[in-house]
Design an enzyme around this catalytic site. Structure first.
Site, PDB file in Angstrom:
ATOM      1  N   LYS A 433       0.853  -1.179   0.000  1.00  0.00           N
ATOM      2  CA  LYS A 433       0.000   0.000   0.000  1.00  0.00           C
ATOM      3  C   LYS A 433       0.890   1.230   0.000  1.00  0.00           C
ATOM      4  O   LYS A 433       1.506   1.585   1.006  1.00  0.00           O
ATOM      5  CB  LYS A 433      -0.940   0.008   1.202  1.00  0.00           C
ATOM      6  CG  LYS A 433      -2.163   0.889   0.988  1.00  0.00           C
ATOM      7  CD  LYS A 433      -3.301   0.507   1.915  1.00  0.00           C
ATOM      8  CE  LYS A 433      -4.585   1.252   1.517  1.00  0.00           C
ATOM      9  NZ  LYS A 433      -5.712   0.901   2.396  1.00  0.00           N
ATOM     10  N   TRP A 438      -3.013   0.564  -3.813  1.00  0.00           N
ATOM     11  CA  TRP A 438      -2.472  -0.787  -3.816  1.00  0.00           C
ATOM     12  C   TRP A 438      -1.574  -1.019  -5.025  1.00  0.00           C
ATOM     13  O   TRP A 438      -1.880  -0.615  -6.144  1.00  0.00           O
ATOM     14  CB  TRP A 438      -3.597  -1.816  -3.844  1.00  0.00           C
ATOM     15  CG  TRP A 438      -4.257  -2.011  -2.513  1.00  0.00           C
ATOM     16  CD1 TRP A 438      -3.972  -1.363  -1.347  1.00  0.00           C
ATOM     17  CD2 TRP A 438      -5.318  -2.923  -2.218  1.00  0.00           C
ATOM     18  NE1 TRP A 438      -4.782  -1.800  -0.333  1.00  0.00           N
ATOM     19  CE2 TRP A 438      -5.628  -2.767  -0.841  1.00  0.00           C
ATOM     20  CE3 TRP A 438      -6.040  -3.842  -2.966  1.00  0.00           C
ATOM     21  CZ2 TRP A 438      -6.619  -3.505  -0.210  1.00  0.00           C
ATOM     22  CZ3 TRP A 438      -7.027  -4.572  -2.342  1.00  0.00           C
ATOM     23  CH2 TRP A 438      -7.313  -4.421  -0.981  1.00  0.00           C
TER      24      TRP A 438
END
Length: 538
Positions: A433, A438
């Site tokens: 992250k 992501w």
């Protein structure tokens, strides 16, 4: 309809009766092989069952195995569950302490061990609390196993003089047939108990055309260890279908497997991507070998690089089919069989996914609050799964919260498209992250492995002062090849968005792996944290 139980004994009776002349061939090394028929295997299983009865295995006691893939291991696969006991395959690649923890928690009574593994088993024995007997195959020197109260017997001695027929009892199909433990990459391993019914249904589905299409025309090669989620069900599926079996024993290097494939001509095999990567590199360095007898290779355990599938198909005529599952799913839950009539591009897109669920398995993705997300190919969430061969809980109720919703929370993160194909982008614990967004370590790994100079590549998230986390690429180059981080980053530049590109690179001789051949990202992160890697930052 007759209420006929779906049990391992039913598979045994069918395999050894209807298909008694089919053959199990076991590698002995340096091009040598030994063979036994299904009928002879059934007789061996009966003798073993009598021997185990004599050792006090009279109910659902656990019978552990500490073995390679061979005919003797297959005999235990049949004898223990069919007699009403529980087969418990022990992972030979775990530490002595972990093996002892697993055997003690499962309360194993007897362990059947391969003679070649005596040195690995010896440090485990003093730690065991419930095992009273070890049976050793192969006539090995067992002196290293002395010094405890555990009785050590030879496999041949246990079978000698025993009847070759056994009155297999009627067993509730919902009773325990086998146990496997997870690989324990985060904390102690957890036990999964398979029922006779779940194993039968899983084997039946594995034989269908939408899965692996196992039939009596096949010669099945289970390279995946028989202690890894019951060899993905390949052994029981082959017995059910009446296919010949070829067992590699401990000879798992690329050259040995190529020799085995050329001489025994298997049509179907299964192993993790690292095995096929080793085979591919061996073929590239030693051209002229023929492995085209393989009509299908089942591959899973971690994401299968598209480049690996394409090279095997284009250069060696071998079709690799990706599948997904876990110890908790018996293990096969989805299979990446493309839909007919699609474009070539879409065909390969489907091949690169983890596939669609087999009939009986239901899947969904959920957000952090557990709310289902749409199967639109865009929403990303944690994969949940349920079905008749999916575990409803761990042994002794451990980690019960993973089953609160009636679904198994897999810990895998990904998306599902409108055709039902699952694409996994990471394990939840491995998601990178960066700045609130992501990054898929799996996608970066697969792209890097597509570079002709890269042998292996693992990507993990490491701390970053500005973005919280950034990707670190851990790369193994092909022998005799030199590449810079700049060159590899440039290779990725037109394949992913710019903020995915790793700034941190390290070159190593081998990527750490878990006991079942997956990249050990926990170890990679630890080595980075302690400064063991020489990292180049661009």
């Amino acid at each position: 309809m007759q209420n006929w139980p779906l049990t391992i004994a039913a598979i045994l009776r069918h395999a050894c009766g209807v298909n008694g002349d089919r053959v199990v061939t076991t590698a002995t090394g340096q091009g040598g092989y030994r063979s036994t028929t299904y009928s002879e295997l059934g007789e061996q299983a009966a003798q073993l069952a009598h021997g185990l009865r004599g050792l006090g295995v009279t109910g659902d006691q656990r019978v552990g195995t500490f073995m390679w893939n061979n005919a003797e291991h297959l005999a235990v696969y049949l004898a223990a569950p069919a007699m009403g006991a529980v087969l418990h395959t022990l992972n030979i690649r775990l530490s002595a302490e972990q093996i002892a923890f697993i055997a003690n928690e499962a309360e194993d009574q007897v362990i059947v061990a391969d003679g070649s593994l005596v040195p690995l088993l010896a440090p485990v024995l003093p730690l065991l609390t419930t095992v009273h007997t070890v049976i050793v195959t192969g006539g090995a020197d067992t002196a290293a196993l002395s010094g405890t109260d555990i009785t050590v017997l030879g496999y041949g001695d246990v079978l000698a003089g025993q009847p070759t027929q056994f009155d297999w009892p009627e067993i509730d199909e919902n009773a325990a047939a086998a146990m496997c433990y997870t690989s324990g990459t985060t904390g102690n391993p957890k036990g999964v108990v398979y029922s006779h019914r779940s194993t039968y249904l899983h084997s039946l589905n594995t034989c269908t055309a939408n899965a692996l299409d196992v039939s009596s025309s096949d010669v099945v090669l289970p390279i995946v260890p028989m202690f890894h989620a019951n060899a993905w069900g390949l052994a029981y599926a082959a017995l059910m279908a009446g296919a010949d079996l070829v067992m590699p024993d401990r000879f798992l290097d690329g050259a040995s497997l190529i020799e085995l494939i050329e001489s025994q001509r298997p049509t179907l095999a299964g192993a993790v991507p690292t095995i096929w990567n080793d085979v591919m590199n061996c073929l590239e360095k030693n051209p002229g070998h023929d492995i085209s007898s393989l009509r299908l290779v089942a591959c899973g355990g971690s994401a299968v690089p598209l480049s690996l599938m394409q090279i095997f198909e284009e250069r060696h005529g071998v079709y690799i089919q990706q599948a997904w599952g876990m110890t908790e799913t018996s293990p096969v839950a989805t299979v990446a069989k493309p839909l007919p009539g699609v474009s070539e591009g879409r065909h390969w897109e489907m091949r690169a996914t983890q596939g669609r669920p087999m009939c009986g398995v239901e899947i969904r993705i959920v957000d952090d609050a557990g709310h289902p997300l749409p199967a639109d190919g865009e929403a990303v969430g944690e994969l949940e799964v349920r079905g008749p061969w999916i575990t409803g809980g761990y042994y002794l109720g451990r980690d019960a919260e993973k089953f609160d919703s009636g679904w198994l929370r897999t810990g895998d993160v990904g998306r599902i498209d409108a055709d039902g194909f699952v694409t996994l982008t990471d394990r939840a614990k491995d998601v990178i992250k960066s700045g609130g967004e992501w990054i898929s370590s799996v996608e970066l790994e697969n792209l890097l492995i597509g570079h002709p100079g890269v042998l292996e590549a693992a990507v993990v998230g490491v701390p970053d002062d500005r973005w919280q986390e950034r990707p670190l690429a851990v790369v193994v180059l092909q022998d005799g090849v030199a590449h810079t981080p700049e060159e590899l980053r440039e290779f990725l530049a037109d394949k992913v968005v710019r903020w995915w590109l790793p700034e941190r690179w390290t070159f190593v001789e081998q990527v750490p792996r878990t006991s079942v051949g997956k990249y050990d990202k926990k170890t990679i992160r630890a080595r980075h944290a302690e400064g063991s890697y020489e990292v180049v930052t661009l």
